[in-house]
Design a protein around this motif. Structure first.
Motif, PDB file in Angstrom:
ATOM      1  N   GLU A  53     -45.537 -16.354  20.058  1.00 40.34           N
ATOM      2  CA  GLU A  53     -45.680 -15.999  18.175  1.00 40.34           C
ATOM      3  C   GLU A  53     -44.931 -14.800  17.806  1.00 40.34           C
ATOM      4  N   ALA A  54     -44.101 -13.922  17.973  1.00 39.89           N
ATOM      5  CA  ALA A  54     -43.873 -12.717  17.717  1.00 39.89           C
ATOM      6  C   ALA A  54     -42.192 -12.643  17.372  1.00 39.89           C
ATOM      7  N   ILE A  55     -41.632 -14.178  17.369  1.00 44.18           N
ATOM      8  CA  ILE A  55     -40.809 -14.285  16.228  1.00 44.18           C
ATOM      9  C   ILE A  55     -40.829 -14.374  14.332  1.00 44.18           C
ATOM     10  N   TYR A  56     -40.120 -13.858  13.476  1.00 48.06           N
ATOM     11  CA  TYR A  56     -40.469 -14.177  12.740  1.00 48.06           C
ATOM     12  C   TYR A  56     -39.277 -14.184  11.605  1.00 48.06           C
ATOM     13  N   TYR A  57     -39.530 -15.370  10.722  1.00 45.35           N
ATOM     14  CA  TYR A  57     -37.897 -14.679   9.299  1.00 45.35           C
ATOM     15  C   TYR A  57     -38.775 -13.214   8.995  1.00 45.35           C
ATOM     16  N   GLU A  58     -37.842 -12.786   8.647  1.00 43.15           N
ATOM     17  CA  GLU A  58     -37.494 -11.647   7.416  1.00 43.15           C
ATOM     18  C   GLU A  58     -38.061 -11.585   6.406  1.00 43.15           C
ATOM     19  N   ASP A  59     -38.089 -12.807   5.768  1.00 41.14           N
ATOM     20  CA  ASP A  59     -39.158 -12.559   4.649  1.00 41.14           C
ATOM     21  C   ASP A  59     -40.607 -12.434   5.567  1.00 41.14           C
ATOM     22  N   ASP A  60     -41.161 -13.748   6.350  1.00 40.22           N
ATOM     23  CA  ASP A  60     -42.153 -13.946   6.065  1.00 40.22           C
ATOM     24  C   ASP A  60     -42.589 -12.821   7.636  1.00 40.22           C
ATOM     25  N   VAL A  61     -42.414 -12.160   8.079  1.00 34.57           N
ATOM     26  CA  VAL A  61     -42.946 -10.618   9.139  1.00 34.57           C
ATOM     27  C   VAL A  61     -44.809 -10.409   8.888  1.00 34.57           C
ATOM     28  N   PRO A  62     -45.292 -10.525   9.424  1.00 34.69           N
ATOM     29  CA  PRO A  62     -47.234 -10.432   8.634  1.00 34.69           C
ATOM     30  C   PRO A  62     -47.194  -8.906   7.946  1.00 34.69           C
ATOM     31  N   ALA A  63     -47.950  -8.386   7.168  1.00 33.53           N
ATOM     32  CA  ALA A  63     -48.261  -7.386   6.838  1.00 33.53           C
ATOM     33  C   ALA A  63     -48.038  -6.108   7.925  1.00 33.53           C
ATOM     34  N   GLN A  64     -48.341  -6.871   9.270  1.00 33.74           N
ATOM     35  CA  GLN A  64     -49.010  -5.303   9.636  1.00 33.74           C
ATOM     36  C   GLN A  64     -47.975  -4.875  10.761  1.00 33.74           C
ATOM     37  N   TRP A  65     -46.801  -5.521  11.060  1.00 34.19           N
ATOM     38  CA  TRP A  65     -45.660  -5.642  11.823  1.00 34.19           C
ATOM     39  C   TRP A  65     -44.385  -5.303  10.736  1.00 34.19           C
ATOM     40  N   SER A  66     -44.946  -4.990   9.471  1.00 35.84           N
ATOM     41  CA  SER A  66     -43.797  -4.819   8.490  1.00 35.84           C
ATOM     42  C   SER A  66     -42.683  -3.957   9.038  1.00 35.84           C
ATOM     43  N   ASP A  67     -43.318  -2.899   9.739  1.00 34.62           N
ATOM     44  CA  ASP A  67     -42.184  -1.481  10.424  1.00 34.62           C
ATOM     45  C   ASP A  67     -41.014  -2.572  11.212  1.00 34.62           C
ATOM     46  N   PHE A  68     -41.136  -3.346  12.295  1.00 29.85           N
ATOM     47  CA  PHE A  68     -40.945  -3.998  13.221  1.00 29.85           C
ATOM     48  C   PHE A  68     -39.620  -4.702  12.721  1.00 29.85           C
ATOM     49  N   THR A  69     -39.277  -4.652  11.497  1.00 32.28           N
ATOM     50  CA  THR A  69     -37.855  -5.231  10.415  1.00 32.28           C
ATOM     51  C   THR A  69     -37.104  -3.999  10.780  1.00 32.28           C
ATOM     52  N   GLY A  70     -37.470  -3.070  10.515  1.00 35.63           N
ATOM     53  CA  GLY A  70     -36.610  -1.798  10.433  1.00 35.63           C
ATOM     54  C   GLY A  70     -36.130  -1.444  12.785  1.00 35.63           C
ATOM     55  N   VAL A  71     -37.214  -2.063  13.002  1.00 37.75           N
ATOM     56  CA  VAL A  71     -37.646  -1.506  14.273  1.00 37.75           C
ATOM     57  C   VAL A  71     -36.347  -2.248  15.470  1.00 37.75           C
ATOM     58  N   ASN A  72     -35.939  -3.659  14.245  1.00 38.98           N
ATOM     59  CA  ASN A  72     -34.960  -4.621  15.498  1.00 38.98           C
ATOM     60  C   ASN A  72     -33.723  -3.538  14.725  1.00 38.98           C
ATOM     61  N   ALA A  73     -33.591  -3.455  13.809  1.00 39.45           N
ATOM     62  CA  ALA A  73     -32.336  -2.794  13.469  1.00 39.45           C
ATOM     63  C   ALA A  73     -31.855  -0.940  13.592  1.00 39.45           C
ATOM     64  N   GLN A  74     -32.663  -0.281  13.716  1.00 38.92           N
ATOM     65  CA  GLN A  74     -32.973   0.980  14.537  1.00 38.92           C
ATOM     66  C   GLN A  74     -32.184   0.733  15.972  1.00 38.92           C
ATOM     67  N   PHE A  75     -32.645  -0.405  16.760  1.00 37.13           N
ATOM     68  CA  PHE A  75     -32.586  -0.422  17.821  1.00 37.13           C
ATOM     69  C   PHE A  75     -30.736  -0.355  18.351  1.00 37.13           C
ATOM     70  N   PHE A  76     -30.385  -0.927  17.475  1.00 30.38           N
ATOM     71  CA  PHE A  76     -28.736  -0.977  17.077  1.00 30.38           C
ATOM     72  C   PHE A  76     -28.114   0.193  16.662  1.00 30.38           C
TER      73      PHE A  76
END
Length: 108
Positions: A53-76
């Motif tokens: 359960e590592a995949i979330y819709y952008e609006d539903d990312v749990p707070a403790q992993w909120s940095d990962f929205t940026g992480v996914n974009a930063q990878f590219f």
């Protein structure tokens, strides 16, 4: 909007999501998988097949992993929009936040 892969994927890389993705927008880094936000069509096929359960819709990312929205974009940031993960192949690098994480233990 896009789907986001969060910390539970680190050091797991199950790849069931890659098989389900109809637009081939899930790319492999050194320690985790990343969704290319400009290529993702929000179909959601990847979300239910992730065993941790590592995949979330952008609006539903749990707070403790909120940095990962940026992480996914930063990878590219340098890769841009390659237009398909299969053509590009696995990458060895990760975003600094991911590279700095301690090894993750998984139960399977």
């Amino acid at each position: 909007m896009t789907y986001v892969i969060a910390e539970p994927c680190v050091d797991l890389k199950d790849k069931a999501c890659i098989e389900e993705c109809p637009v081939d927008c899930i790319y492999e880094g050194g320690r985790m998988l990343y969704i290319q936000p400009d290529e993702c069509v929000d179909c959601g096929a990847c979300e239910p097949v992730c065993p941790v359960e590592a995949i979330y819709y952008e609006d539903d990312v749990p707070a403790q992993w909120s940095d990962f929205t940026g992480v996914n974009a930063q990878f590219f940031a340098e890769l841009g929009s390659p237009g398909g993960a299969a053509k590009l192949g696995a990458q060895t690098a990760d975003v600094p936040l991911v590279a700095a994480l301690p090894p993750q233990e998984h139960d399977h």
